[in-house]
Motif scaffolding. Structure first.
Motif, PDB file in Angstrom:
ATOM      1  N   MET A 116       0.852  -1.174   0.000  1.00  0.00           N
ATOM      2  CA  MET A 116       0.000   0.000   0.000  1.00  0.00           C
ATOM      3  C   MET A 116       0.898   1.238   0.000  1.00  0.00           C
ATOM      4  SD  MET A 116      -3.152   0.867   2.562  1.00  0.00           S
ATOM      5  CE  MET A 116      -3.848  -0.748   2.349  1.00  0.00           C
ATOM      6  N   ALA A 117       0.705   2.138  -0.947  1.00  0.00           N
ATOM      7  CA  ALA A 117       1.517   3.350  -1.048  1.00  0.00           C
ATOM      8  C   ALA A 117       1.011   4.420  -0.091  1.00  0.00           C
ATOM      9  CB  ALA A 117       1.485   3.867  -2.481  1.00  0.00           C
ATOM     10  N   ARG A 118       1.948   5.180   0.438  1.00  0.00           N
ATOM     11  CA  ARG A 118       1.608   6.276   1.344  1.00  0.00           C
ATOM     12  C   ARG A 118       1.876   7.595   0.652  1.00  0.00           C
ATOM     13  NH1 ARG A 118       4.795   4.984   6.710  1.00  0.00           N
ATOM     14  NH2 ARG A 118       4.462   7.192   6.789  1.00  0.00           N
ATOM     15  N   HIS A 119       1.008   8.576   0.901  1.00  0.00           N
ATOM     16  CA  HIS A 119       1.129   9.888   0.275  1.00  0.00           C
ATOM     17  C   HIS A 119       0.899  10.970   1.318  1.00  0.00           C
ATOM     18  CE1 HIS A 119       0.885   8.048  -3.736  1.00  0.00           C
ATOM     19  NE2 HIS A 119       0.050   7.213  -3.143  1.00  0.00           N
ATOM     20  N   VAL A 120       1.841  11.864   1.492  1.00  0.00           N
ATOM     21  CA  VAL A 120       1.644  13.016   2.366  1.00  0.00           C
ATOM     22  C   VAL A 120       0.778  13.990   1.580  1.00  0.00           C
ATOM     23  CG1 VAL A 120       2.743  14.932   3.559  1.00  0.00           C
ATOM     24  CG2 VAL A 120       3.853  12.689   3.517  1.00  0.00           C
ATOM     25  N   VAL A 121      -0.395  14.327   2.118  1.00  0.00           N
ATOM     26  CA  VAL A 121      -1.327  15.169   1.377  1.00  0.00           C
ATOM     27  C   VAL A 121      -1.488  16.577   1.951  1.00  0.00           C
ATOM     28  CG1 VAL A 121      -2.619  13.256   0.378  1.00  0.00           C
ATOM     29  CG2 VAL A 121      -3.302  14.155   2.600  1.00  0.00           C
ATOM     30  N   ALA A 122      -1.123  16.793   3.208  1.00  0.00           N
ATOM     31  CA  ALA A 122      -1.296  18.110   3.822  1.00  0.00           C
ATOM     32  C   ALA A 122      -0.664  18.126   5.199  1.00  0.00           C
ATOM     33  CB  ALA A 122      -2.786  18.438   3.952  1.00  0.00           C
ATOM     34  N   THR A 123      -0.542  19.312   5.745  1.00  0.00           N
ATOM     35  CA  THR A 123      -0.224  19.444   7.163  1.00  0.00           C
ATOM     36  C   THR A 123      -1.546  19.642   7.888  1.00  0.00           C
ATOM     37  OG1 THR A 123       0.037  21.852   7.005  1.00  0.00           O
ATOM     38  CG2 THR A 123       2.029  20.511   6.721  1.00  0.00           C
ATOM     39  N   VAL A 124      -1.598  19.311   9.163  1.00  0.00           N
ATOM     40  CA  VAL A 124      -2.864  19.416   9.897  1.00  0.00           C
ATOM     41  C   VAL A 124      -3.387  20.849   9.929  1.00  0.00           C
ATOM     42  CG1 VAL A 124      -2.560  17.328  11.265  1.00  0.00           C
ATOM     43  CG2 VAL A 124      -1.717  19.498  12.143  1.00  0.00           C
ATOM     44  N   ASP A 125      -2.500  21.834   9.919  1.00  0.00           N
ATOM     45  CA  ASP A 125      -2.986  23.216   9.963  1.00  0.00           C
ATOM     46  C   ASP A 125      -3.568  23.678   8.627  1.00  0.00           C
ATOM     47  OD1 ASP A 125      -0.442  23.235   8.842  1.00  0.00           O
ATOM     48  OD2 ASP A 125       0.179  25.089   9.819  1.00  0.00           O
ATOM     49  N   GLN A 126      -3.429  22.901   7.568  1.00  0.00           N
ATOM     50  CA  GLN A 126      -4.051  23.240   6.286  1.00  0.00           C
ATOM     51  C   GLN A 126      -5.524  22.827   6.237  1.00  0.00           C
ATOM     52  OE1 GLN A 126      -0.948  21.200   3.896  1.00  0.00           O
ATOM     53  NE2 GLN A 126      -0.971  23.076   2.661  1.00  0.00           N
ATOM     54  N   ILE A 127      -5.951  22.000   7.204  1.00  0.00           N
ATOM     55  CA  ILE A 127      -7.344  21.545   7.238  1.00  0.00           C
ATOM     56  C   ILE A 127      -7.891  21.782   8.648  1.00  0.00           C
ATOM     57  CG2 ILE A 127      -8.936  19.685   6.642  1.00  0.00           C
ATOM     58  CD1 ILE A 127      -6.491  18.228   5.373  1.00  0.00           C
ATOM     59  N   PRO A 128      -8.380  22.985   8.932  1.00  0.00           N
ATOM     60  CA  PRO A 128      -8.931  23.264  10.265  1.00  0.00           C
ATOM     61  C   PRO A 128     -10.177  22.431  10.541  1.00  0.00           C
ATOM     62  CG  PRO A 128      -8.605  25.296   8.999  1.00  0.00           C
ATOM     63  CD  PRO A 128      -8.408  24.148   8.056  1.00  0.00           C
ATOM     64  N   ALA A 141     -11.189  10.498   4.667  1.00  0.00           N
ATOM     65  CA  ALA A 141     -10.966  10.714   3.242  1.00  0.00           C
ATOM     66  C   ALA A 141     -11.975   9.920   2.443  1.00  0.00           C
ATOM     67  CB  ALA A 141      -9.550  10.289   2.865  1.00  0.00           C
ATOM     68  N   VAL A 142     -12.617  10.584   1.472  1.00  0.00           N
ATOM     69  CA  VAL A 142     -13.573   9.920   0.582  1.00  0.00           C
ATOM     70  C   VAL A 142     -13.325  10.374  -0.848  1.00  0.00           C
ATOM     71  CG1 VAL A 142     -15.377   9.631   2.336  1.00  0.00           C
ATOM     72  CG2 VAL A 142     -15.378  11.678   0.902  1.00  0.00           C
ATOM     73  N   GLY A 143     -13.697   9.511  -1.788  1.00  0.00           N
ATOM     74  CA  GLY A 143     -13.597   9.856  -3.199  1.00  0.00           C
ATOM     75  C   GLY A 143     -14.533  11.003  -3.538  1.00  0.00           C
ATOM     76  N   VAL A 166      -2.553  10.626  10.997  1.00  0.00           N
ATOM     77  CA  VAL A 166      -1.760  11.824  11.252  1.00  0.00           C
ATOM     78  C   VAL A 166      -0.448  11.348  11.841  1.00  0.00           C
ATOM     79  CG1 VAL A 166      -1.581  13.948  12.594  1.00  0.00           C
ATOM     80  CG2 VAL A 166      -3.782  13.283  11.588  1.00  0.00           C
ATOM     81  N   GLU A 167       0.654  11.719  11.206  1.00  0.00           N
ATOM     82  CA  GLU A 167       1.977  11.302  11.657  1.00  0.00           C
ATOM     83  C   GLU A 167       2.850  12.527  11.854  1.00  0.00           C
ATOM     84  OE1 GLU A 167       3.706   8.524   8.946  1.00  0.00           O
ATOM     85  OE2 GLU A 167       1.998   7.165   9.024  1.00  0.00           O
ATOM     86  N   LYS A 196       5.511  20.458  12.775  1.00  0.00           N
ATOM     87  CA  LYS A 196       4.154  20.262  12.279  1.00  0.00           C
ATOM     88  C   LYS A 196       3.816  18.784  12.276  1.00  0.00           C
ATOM     89  CE  LYS A 196       3.906  24.215   9.232  1.00  0.00           C
ATOM     90  NZ  LYS A 196       3.513  24.695   7.913  1.00  0.00           N
ATOM     91  N   GLU A 197       2.527  18.489  12.189  1.00  0.00           N
ATOM     92  CA  GLU A 197       2.074  17.122  11.967  1.00  0.00           C
ATOM     93  C   GLU A 197       1.468  17.092  10.573  1.00  0.00           C
ATOM     94  OE1 GLU A 197       0.789  15.049  15.972  1.00  0.00           O
ATOM     95  OE2 GLU A 197      -0.445  16.792  15.511  1.00  0.00           O
ATOM     96  N   TYR A 198       1.577  15.938   9.900  1.00  0.00           N
ATOM     97  CA  TYR A 198       1.113  15.820   8.532  1.00  0.00           C
ATOM     98  C   TYR A 198      -0.012  14.807   8.422  1.00  0.00           C
ATOM     99  CZ  TYR A 198       5.303  18.387   7.386  1.00  0.00           C
ATOM    100  OH  TYR A 198       6.262  19.341   7.308  1.00  0.00           O
ATOM    101  N   VAL A 199      -0.906  15.024   7.469  1.00  0.00           N
ATOM    102  CA  VAL A 199      -1.976  14.092   7.179  1.00  0.00           C
ATOM    103  C   VAL A 199      -1.472  13.201   6.064  1.00  0.00           C
ATOM    104  CG1 VAL A 199      -4.353  13.852   6.407  1.00  0.00           C
ATOM    105  CG2 VAL A 199      -3.701  15.797   7.820  1.00  0.00           C
ATOM    106  N   VAL A 200      -1.451  11.865   6.275  1.00  0.00           N
ATOM    107  CA  VAL A 200      -0.887  10.914   5.329  1.00  0.00           C
ATOM    108  C   VAL A 200      -1.996   9.991   4.838  1.00  0.00           C
ATOM    109  CG1 VAL A 200       0.822   9.092   5.016  1.00  0.00           C
ATOM    110  CG2 VAL A 200       1.339  11.016   6.523  1.00  0.00           C
TER     111      VAL A 200
END
Length: 137
Positions: free
Chosen positions: A1-13, A38-40, A108-109, A130-134
């Motif tokens: 399963m591939a992992r993708h960093v999509v944002a930092t937590v502060d980008q999605i209040p 996360a949903v399509g 969140v990692e 920062k923390e990131y949403v993966v």
């Protein structure tokens, strides 16, 4: 399963969303009071851009005039026809056994965890603030 960093937590209040592209897929990332889902971005009913719909809660009634509002911010309403989907499971609120939108696992990692695992690249001395949403696909 591939992992993708999509944002930092502060980008999605809390109460907000972020639409991202991952491997050609549009995926909506939602922050529901500090939990991320996360949903399509395609409504299974007629293909609307689902993640552009309203984020709502659940209204339940035991009888006339006796209602209760719960699950604030956990349902996503399609902007075309009003179909509602549970952000936690992707299931349609009206037909949970038949209809659902694709949902994805999120974590969140801390930035330090990303340096250690399979996303390892050339590294330099850094500090993590920062923390990131993966997203996992």
């Amino acid at each position: 399963m591939a992992r993708h960093v999509v944002a930092t937590v502060d980008q999605i209040p809390p109460g907000q969303r972020l639409l991202v592209q991952v491997n050609g897929r549009e995926i909506g990332i939602f922050n529901v009071e500090g939990e991320y889902f996360a949903v399509g971005n395609r409504c299974p009913h007629e293909g609307a851009s689902l993640c552009k719909g309203r984020i709502v809660g659940l209204v339940e009634a035991a009888g006339p005039g006796d209602y209760r509002y719960s699950r604030r911010g956990e349902l996503l309403r399609c902007p075309w026809h009003g179909w509602e989907f549970d952000l936690r499971t992707g299931r349609s609120w009206c037909e949970p056994d038949r209809t659902k939108v694709r949902s994805y696992e999120l974590r969140v990692e801390s930035g330090g965890a990303l340096i250690e695992g399979e996303l390892r690249a050339e590294t330099f001395q850094v500090t993590i603030d920062k923390e990131y949403v993966v997203l996992e696909i």
